[in-house]
Motif scaffolding. Sequence first.
Motif, mmCIF file in Angstrom:
data_model
loop_
_atom_site.group_PDB
_atom_site.id
_atom_site.type_symbol
_atom_site.label_atom_id
_atom_site.label_comp_id
_atom_site.label_asym_id
_atom_site.label_seq_id
_atom_site.Cartn_x
_atom_site.Cartn_y
_atom_site.Cartn_z
ATOM 1 N N GLU A 33 0.840 -1.196 0.000
ATOM 2 C CA GLU A 33 0.000 0.000 0.000
ATOM 3 C C GLU A 33 0.878 1.250 0.000
ATOM 4 O OE1 GLU A 33 -4.009 -0.655 2.286
ATOM 5 O OE2 GLU A 33 -2.320 -1.036 3.624
ATOM 6 N N PRO A 34 0.494 2.265 -0.764
ATOM 7 C CA PRO A 34 1.327 3.479 -0.843
ATOM 8 C C PRO A 34 1.594 4.131 0.507
ATOM 9 C CG PRO A 34 -0.292 3.473 -2.611
ATOM 10 C CD PRO A 34 -0.633 2.312 -1.721
ATOM 11 N N GLN A 35 0.659 4.043 1.455
ATOM 12 C CA GLN A 35 0.853 4.735 2.722
ATOM 13 C C GLN A 35 2.045 4.209 3.510
ATOM 14 O OE1 GLN A 35 -3.032 3.066 4.360
ATOM 15 N NE2 GLN A 35 -1.910 3.416 6.258
ATOM 16 N N HIS A 36 2.473 2.974 3.221
ATOM 17 C CA HIS A 36 3.630 2.415 3.913
ATOM 18 C C HIS A 36 4.758 2.075 2.946
ATOM 19 C CE1 HIS A 36 0.871 1.488 7.468
ATOM 20 N NE2 HIS A 36 1.762 2.368 7.878
ATOM 21 N N ALA A 37 4.810 2.758 1.842
ATOM 22 C CA ALA A 37 5.923 2.548 0.917
ATOM 23 C C ALA A 37 7.228 2.860 1.643
ATOM 24 C CB ALA A 37 5.777 3.455 -0.307
ATOM 25 N N GLY A 38 8.141 1.913 1.599
ATOM 26 C CA GLY A 38 9.420 2.118 2.260
ATOM 27 C C GLY A 38 9.425 1.791 3.737
ATOM 28 N N ASP A 39 8.316 1.243 4.260
ATOM 29 C CA ASP A 39 8.237 0.876 5.666
ATOM 30 C C ASP A 39 8.038 -0.634 5.805
ATOM 31 O OD1 ASP A 39 8.349 3.553 6.397
ATOM 32 O OD2 ASP A 39 6.169 3.766 6.466
ATOM 33 N N ALA A 40 8.251 -1.117 7.021
ATOM 34 C CA ALA A 40 7.961 -2.515 7.358
ATOM 35 C C ALA A 40 7.658 -2.580 8.849
ATOM 36 C CB ALA A 40 9.140 -3.424 7.007
ATOM 37 N N ARG A 41 7.047 -3.667 9.250
ATOM 38 C CA ARG A 41 6.804 -3.903 10.678
ATOM 39 C C ARG A 41 7.259 -5.319 11.021
ATOM 40 N NH1 ARG A 41 2.942 -7.586 11.646
ATOM 41 N NH2 ARG A 41 1.255 -7.850 10.121
ATOM 42 N N ALA A 42 7.602 -5.526 12.285
ATOM 43 C CA ALA A 42 7.923 -6.864 12.759
ATOM 44 C C ALA A 42 6.649 -7.701 12.841
ATOM 45 C CB ALA A 42 8.587 -6.790 14.135
ATOM 46 N N ALA A 43 6.808 -9.017 12.836
ATOM 47 C CA ALA A 43 5.673 -9.912 13.047
ATOM 48 C C ALA A 43 5.195 -9.805 14.492
ATOM 49 C CB ALA A 43 6.081 -11.345 12.735
ATOM 50 N N TYR A 44 3.876 -9.900 14.680
ATOM 51 C CA TYR A 44 3.297 -9.847 16.024
ATOM 52 C C TYR A 44 3.597 -11.163 16.736
ATOM 53 C CZ TYR A 44 -0.271 -9.578 19.709
ATOM 54 O OH TYR A 44 -0.923 -9.565 20.918
ATOM 55 N N GLY A 45 4.154 -11.079 17.916
ATOM 56 C CA GLY A 45 4.692 -12.253 18.583
ATOM 57 C C GLY A 45 3.771 -12.967 19.540
ATOM 58 N N ARG A 46 2.465 -12.923 19.296
ATOM 59 C CA ARG A 46 1.514 -13.642 20.138
ATOM 60 C C ARG A 46 0.407 -14.254 19.284
ATOM 61 N NH1 ARG A 46 0.215 -9.759 25.393
ATOM 62 N NH2 ARG A 46 2.241 -9.975 26.418
ATOM 63 N N VAL A 47 -0.137 -15.357 19.765
ATOM 64 C CA VAL A 47 -1.386 -15.921 19.258
ATOM 65 C C VAL A 47 -2.349 -15.949 20.441
ATOM 66 C CG1 VAL A 47 -2.523 -17.977 18.337
ATOM 67 C CG2 VAL A 47 -0.268 -17.311 17.482
ATOM 68 N N HIS A 48 -3.579 -15.517 20.216
ATOM 69 C CA HIS A 48 -4.592 -15.501 21.270
ATOM 70 C C HIS A 48 -5.609 -16.608 21.009
ATOM 71 C CE1 HIS A 48 -3.371 -11.531 22.917
ATOM 72 N NE2 HIS A 48 -2.999 -11.312 21.663
ATOM 73 N N LEU A 49 -5.929 -17.360 22.045
ATOM 74 C CA LEU A 49 -6.950 -18.398 21.975
ATOM 75 C C LEU A 49 -8.003 -18.087 23.029
ATOM 76 C CD1 LEU A 49 -7.954 -21.127 20.850
ATOM 77 C CD2 LEU A 49 -6.619 -22.236 22.651
ATOM 78 N N VAL A 50 -9.219 -17.789 22.570
ATOM 79 C CA VAL A 50 -10.327 -17.443 23.452
ATOM 80 C C VAL A 50 -11.402 -18.512 23.287
ATOM 81 C CG1 VAL A 50 -12.000 -15.677 24.117
ATOM 82 C CG2 VAL A 50 -9.817 -15.000 23.085
ATOM 83 N N GLN A 51 -11.888 -19.033 24.412
ATOM 84 C CA GLN A 51 -12.961 -20.025 24.366
ATOM 85 C C GLN A 51 -14.299 -19.307 24.490
ATOM 86 O OE1 GLN A 51 -11.415 -22.388 27.661
ATOM 87 N NE2 GLN A 51 -10.952 -24.038 26.235
ATOM 88 N N MET A 52 -15.136 -19.488 23.496
ATOM 89 C CA MET A 52 -16.416 -18.783 23.439
ATOM 90 C C MET A 52 -17.435 -19.466 24.353
ATOM 91 S SD MET A 52 -16.357 -16.082 21.376
ATOM 92 C CE MET A 52 -18.007 -15.893 20.720
ATOM 93 N N ALA A 53 -17.221 -19.313 25.656
ATOM 94 C CA ALA A 53 -18.118 -19.899 26.643
ATOM 95 C C ALA A 53 -19.538 -19.389 26.428
ATOM 96 C CB ALA A 53 -17.640 -19.543 28.049
ATOM 97 N N GLY A 54 -20.510 -20.290 26.509
ATOM 98 C CA GLY A 54 -21.906 -19.902 26.362
ATOM 99 C C GLY A 54 -22.467 -20.121 24.973
ATOM 100 N N LEU A 55 -21.614 -20.367 23.972
ATOM 101 C CA LEU A 55 -22.117 -20.706 22.638
ATOM 102 C C LEU A 55 -22.483 -22.187 22.637
ATOM 103 C CD1 LEU A 55 -19.994 -19.018 19.812
ATOM 104 C CD2 LEU A 55 -22.408 -18.706 20.329
#
Length: 281
Positions: A33-55
């Motif tokens: 995307e042009p808005q981040h031309a020349g930029d980069a970000r690190a990978a996000y270092g977490r995975v979230h696991l949420v249990q949908m209690a009540g479904l």
Amino acid sequence: MPSPPEPYPHRIIAAHEHRVPAPFRAYAVRSDEPQHAGDARAAYGRVHLVQMAGLEAATLAGLARAGAARIRTAAYSDIEYAPTTLRELAAVAPGAADLGPRLAAALQCTGVLGADPAQYRRCMGTRIDYLVSRGAGFHNDVGRHWSRCLFWLLALDLADVEFVLPHAGVRVALAPGDLLVFDPSMAHGLCRPGDGGQAVAASFDAAPAARQVFLTGELLLDDGQWAALGAPWLPVEHHEARAALDLMVAEFDERSGAIKRVRALRDCMKRSTCHVDPSGA
């Protein structure tokens, strides 16, 4: 409408210890995307696991039937989508009338968009898809605006399946009602627990457990939210100095997740190799 139970059971899985092929020492993702031309970000270092209690099981099963009826998958690693809406979901399954508030509350448990509940409710007003797969070989999703997104994935119907990030050593056993939030720039796939983190086609051949049904959507983060997660958008020179491999251009072996043709990526994090789509589409 009853208020959803809060907080939901929530587990954070570390995903920051990366297996990076030499001569690289880190991962980062650039944007087309042009808005981040020349930029980069690190990978996000977490995975979230949420249990949908009540479904209730009947609610999950009704949603799964509706998704499977709209999408046909015939071969291993077929991954197909069909857009839906909260109103449509409420109409096809008992107990799904308050699914939007429940999903927003579950996503808020992760904190990835900050503390404001409105941020999570906003995401429920954007695109929601059914996703049906027959296993999934390793791949990532970074085109268009996805380098600015985290993905959420709600398991509706599956059995004997793990979600795997091979380069972060993450293997998460999934059950119906589990909600995952993860960074799609990292290679990910669906594996059988007995295959040791490998995506094996033959393991997904047998019915009825060959098919997996999910709901999925995007969490679009602004620059401040990425910075708050510890993955700010920075000039590519910062990531080049860290010997970062650009996940925008990486190709993965579908079975193992190994990065192909690593030597060809030697200059991937240079300003001269910027790969921006001028249309911004």
